[in-house]
Design a protein around this motif. Structure first.
Motif, PDB file in Angstrom:
ATOM      1  N   ILE A   1     -78.178  -1.140 -66.429  1.00 13.94           N
ATOM      2  CA  ILE A   1     -78.318  -2.286 -67.203  1.00 13.94           C
ATOM      3  C   ILE A   1     -77.040  -3.334 -67.381  1.00 13.94           C
ATOM      4  N   VAL A   2     -77.368  -4.588 -66.934  1.00 15.21           N
ATOM      5  CA  VAL A   2     -76.295  -5.524 -66.708  1.00 15.21           C
ATOM      6  C   VAL A   2     -76.077  -6.378 -68.092  1.00 15.21           C
ATOM      7  N   ASP A   3     -75.072  -6.405 -68.466  1.00 12.29           N
ATOM      8  CA  ASP A   3     -74.455  -7.335 -69.937  1.00 12.29           C
ATOM      9  C   ASP A   3     -73.553  -8.323 -69.452  1.00 12.29           C
ATOM     10  N   TYR A   4     -74.036  -9.454 -69.715  1.00 10.92           N
ATOM     11  CA  TYR A   4     -73.462 -10.733 -69.443  1.00 10.92           C
ATOM     12  C   TYR A   4     -72.346 -11.024 -70.538  1.00 10.92           C
ATOM     13  N   LYS A   5     -71.216 -11.414 -69.995  1.00 10.32           N
ATOM     14  CA  LYS A   5     -70.021 -11.913 -71.015  1.00 10.32           C
ATOM     15  C   LYS A   5     -69.885 -13.413 -70.888  1.00 10.32           C
ATOM     16  N   ASP A   6     -69.206 -13.614 -71.890  1.00 13.78           N
ATOM     17  CA  ASP A   6     -68.672 -15.319 -71.946  1.00 13.78           C
ATOM     18  C   ASP A   6     -67.693 -15.480 -71.251  1.00 13.78           C
ATOM     19  N   ASP A   7     -66.941 -14.618 -70.704  1.00 16.73           N
ATOM     20  CA  ASP A   7     -65.441 -14.798 -69.893  1.00 16.73           C
ATOM     21  C   ASP A   7     -65.761 -15.640 -68.759  1.00 16.73           C
ATOM     22  N   ALA A   8     -64.880 -16.536 -68.485  1.00 14.37           N
ATOM     23  CA  ALA A   8     -64.956 -17.401 -67.446  1.00 14.37           C
ATOM     24  C   ALA A   8     -63.696 -17.245 -66.436  1.00 14.37           C
ATOM     25  N   THR A   9     -63.801 -17.282 -64.880  1.00 17.94           N
ATOM     26  CA  THR A   9     -62.630 -17.289 -64.442  1.00 17.94           C
ATOM     27  C   THR A   9     -62.973 -18.226 -63.297  1.00 17.94           C
ATOM     28  N   ALA A  10     -61.553 -18.738 -62.662  1.00 19.80           N
ATOM     29  CA  ALA A  10     -61.975 -19.515 -61.511  1.00 19.80           C
ATOM     30  C   ALA A  10     -60.775 -19.356 -60.474  1.00 19.80           C
ATOM     31  N   PHE A  11     -60.966 -19.901 -59.381  1.00 18.61           N
ATOM     32  CA  PHE A  11     -59.793 -19.631 -58.482  1.00 18.61           C
ATOM     33  C   PHE A  11     -59.285 -17.973 -58.263  1.00 18.61           C
ATOM     34  N   ASN A  12     -60.377 -17.166 -57.680  1.00 17.85           N
ATOM     35  CA  ASN A  12     -60.117 -15.892 -57.640  1.00 17.85           C
ATOM     36  C   ASN A  12     -59.233 -15.154 -58.857  1.00 17.85           C
ATOM     37  N   GLY A  13     -59.752 -15.573 -59.920  1.00 23.10           N
ATOM     38  CA  GLY A  13     -59.011 -15.001 -61.051  1.00 23.10           C
ATOM     39  C   GLY A  13     -57.907 -15.469 -61.728  1.00 23.10           C
ATOM     40  N   LEU A  14     -57.332 -16.697 -60.940  1.00 23.12           N
ATOM     41  CA  LEU A  14     -56.144 -17.359 -61.498  1.00 23.12           C
ATOM     42  C   LEU A  14     -56.181 -18.100 -62.653  1.00 23.12           C
ATOM     43  N   LYS A  15     -57.334 -18.495 -62.871  1.00 21.87           N
ATOM     44  CA  LYS A  15     -57.694 -19.476 -64.330  1.00 21.87           C
ATOM     45  C   LYS A  15     -58.615 -18.686 -65.067  1.00 21.87           C
ATOM     46  N   LYS A  16     -58.263 -18.554 -66.422  1.00 18.87           N
ATOM     47  CA  LYS A  16     -59.238 -17.560 -67.232  1.00 18.87           C
ATOM     48  C   LYS A  16     -59.395 -18.242 -68.559  1.00 18.87           C
ATOM     49  N   GLY A  17     -60.833 -18.088 -68.983  1.00 19.61           N
ATOM     50  CA  GLY A  17     -61.029 -18.653 -70.344  1.00 19.61           C
ATOM     51  C   GLY A  17     -62.384 -18.198 -70.936  1.00 19.61           C
ATOM     52  N   THR A  18     -62.783 -18.806 -71.892  1.00 18.55           N
ATOM     53  CA  THR A  18     -64.190 -18.373 -72.317  1.00 18.55           C
ATOM     54  C   THR A  18     -65.089 -19.606 -72.317  1.00 18.55           C
ATOM     55  N   ILE A  19     -66.327 -19.474 -72.129  1.00 21.56           N
ATOM     56  CA  ILE A  19     -67.344 -20.446 -72.357  1.00 21.56           C
ATOM     57  C   ILE A  19     -68.351 -19.838 -73.207  1.00 21.56           C
ATOM     58  N   ALA A  20     -68.381 -20.558 -74.599  1.00 27.25           N
ATOM     59  CA  ALA A  20     -69.171 -19.749 -75.515  1.00 27.25           C
ATOM     60  C   ALA A  20     -70.707 -20.092 -75.205  1.00 27.25           C
ATOM     61  N   GLY A  21     -71.369 -18.810 -75.263  1.00 24.24           N
ATOM     62  CA  GLY A  21     -72.846 -18.977 -75.004  1.00 24.24           C
ATOM     63  C   GLY A  21     -73.269 -18.552 -73.528  1.00 24.24           C
ATOM     64  N   LYS A  22     -72.158 -18.544 -72.747  1.00 30.27           N
ATOM     65  CA  LYS A  22     -72.500 -18.596 -71.271  1.00 30.27           C
ATOM     66  C   LYS A  22     -73.195 -17.525 -70.835  1.00 30.27           C
ATOM     67  N   GLY A  23     -72.896 -16.233 -71.310  1.00 30.91           N
ATOM     68  CA  GLY A  23     -73.415 -14.766 -70.941  1.00 30.91           C
ATOM     69  C   GLY A  23     -75.100 -15.161 -71.135  1.00 30.91           C
ATOM     70  N   VAL A  24     -75.358 -15.891 -72.214  1.00 23.31           N
ATOM     71  CA  VAL A  24     -76.951 -15.701 -72.578  1.00 23.31           C
ATOM     72  C   VAL A  24     -77.652 -16.661 -71.627  1.00 23.31           C
ATOM     73  N   ILE A  25     -77.022 -17.716 -71.446  1.00 28.52           N
ATOM     74  CA  ILE A  25     -77.457 -18.634 -70.637  1.00 28.52           C
ATOM     75  C   ILE A  25     -77.545 -18.147 -68.990  1.00 28.52           C
ATOM     76  N   ASN A  26     -76.373 -17.592 -68.722  1.00 34.03           N
ATOM     77  CA  ASN A  26     -76.517 -17.009 -67.200  1.00 34.03           C
ATOM     78  C   ASN A  26     -77.479 -15.920 -67.141  1.00 34.03           C
ATOM     79  N   ASN A  27     -77.524 -15.035 -68.089  1.00 30.87           N
ATOM     80  CA  ASN A  27     -78.477 -13.844 -68.098  1.00 30.87           C
ATOM     81  C   ASN A  27     -79.759 -14.446 -67.954  1.00 30.87           C
ATOM     82  N   GLN A  28     -80.455 -15.392 -68.952  1.00 32.39           N
ATOM     83  CA  GLN A  28     -81.634 -15.664 -68.955  1.00 32.39           C
ATOM     84  C   GLN A  28     -82.062 -16.730 -67.900  1.00 32.39           C
ATOM     85  N   MET A  29     -81.207 -17.626 -67.451  1.00 34.34           N
ATOM     86  CA  MET A  29     -81.529 -18.285 -66.398  1.00 34.34           C
ATOM     87  C   MET A  29     -81.764 -17.728 -65.137  1.00 34.34           C
TER      88      MET A  29
END
Length: 237
Positions: free
Chosen positions: A25-53
């Motif tokens: 079972i894969v559970d998608y999070k709202d955590d967001a990273t960029a530049f190999n993890g150097l930049k971190k943040g959250t994108i609200a609802g991202k996990g739902v969209i990425n999972n369903q898309m």
């Protein structure tokens, strides 16, 4: 399907065992990273969209002849997938110059290629996912010659399908990243996800970015862009 212990947590997903050793079972999070993890943040609802898309597109790809790890969607954020061992080759297909390609080769963003390009990178966070070619992949024993050819064939087929699908949605597919895995019998299947996290998607008329570049480049409107791309996808399913 019983959800059991957590096996892994990555930048964007958690993976759990089930009572079937061949299924996870894969559970998608709202955590967001960029530049190999150097930049971190959250994108609200991202996990739902990425999972369903990912699930909608993988189901369509299965029907078009590209095997995937997708089994079925369990909830907004959770999906049942076939257990694979990931081939440590990230595949990047590019139709238009953007991002690291533009920086690396001095090509202005937006230049359309006569035919798509393919790049491999070594999936290794400690090394910063360096680019490599098929000879390097063979030297490092990351994949066999037959597996590399299969991965290339599937990747270009995915590109043909996604380009046509997104065009129907009024979206230009600039580039995207794929990962593949081996089933227990060695069969190569498409794994990971297909989402605004792993694709560059531009509005076909305005060129507006509808993907993770809005997060990478502090452009704002990230949640709105993800919601817009999802609504266009659902309108054309």
């Amino acid at each position: 399907m019983e959800k059991k212990e957590q096996l892994y947590e990555g930048k964007a997903k958690k993976v759990y065992a089930t009572d079937d050793p061949e299924l996870l079972i894969v559970d998608y999070k709202d955590d967001a990273t960029a530049f190999n993890g150097l930049k971190k943040g959250t994108i609200a609802g991202k996990g739902v969209i990425n999972n369903q898309m990912s699930n909608r597109l993988m189901a369509k790809l299965e029907k078009s002849g590209v095997p995937t790890h997708f089994v079925r969607e369990l909830s907004e954020r959770e999906t049942l997938v076939k257990k694979v061992s990931i081939v440590p080759l990230e595949v990047i297909i590019r139709n238009i110059a953007a991002g690291s390609f533009s920086k690396r080769y001095g090509v202005p963003e937006g230049v359309v290629f006569e035919q798509p390009t393919i790049e491999f990178s070594y999936k290794n966070d400690e090394l910063g996912d360096p680019l490599l070619n098929s000879y390097h992949a063979l030297a490092l024993k990351l994949a066999t010659p037959a597996e590399i050819e299969t991965i290339k064939d599937y990747s270009f087929r995915v590109n043909d399908f996604l380009k046509a699908f997104w065009k129907e949605c009024g979206v230009t597919l600039v580039d995207f990243k794929l990962e593949f895995g081996r089933l227990s019998d060695g069969t190569i299947v498409l794994a990971d996800e297909i989402s605004p996290d792993t694709s560059r998607l531009w509005d076909a008329k305005t060129g507006e970015k509808l993907d993770k570049d809005r997060f990478r480049r502090d452009m704002g409107g990230v949640e709105e862009a993800y919601a817009e791309i999802m609504s266009r996808l659902e309108a054309h399913l």
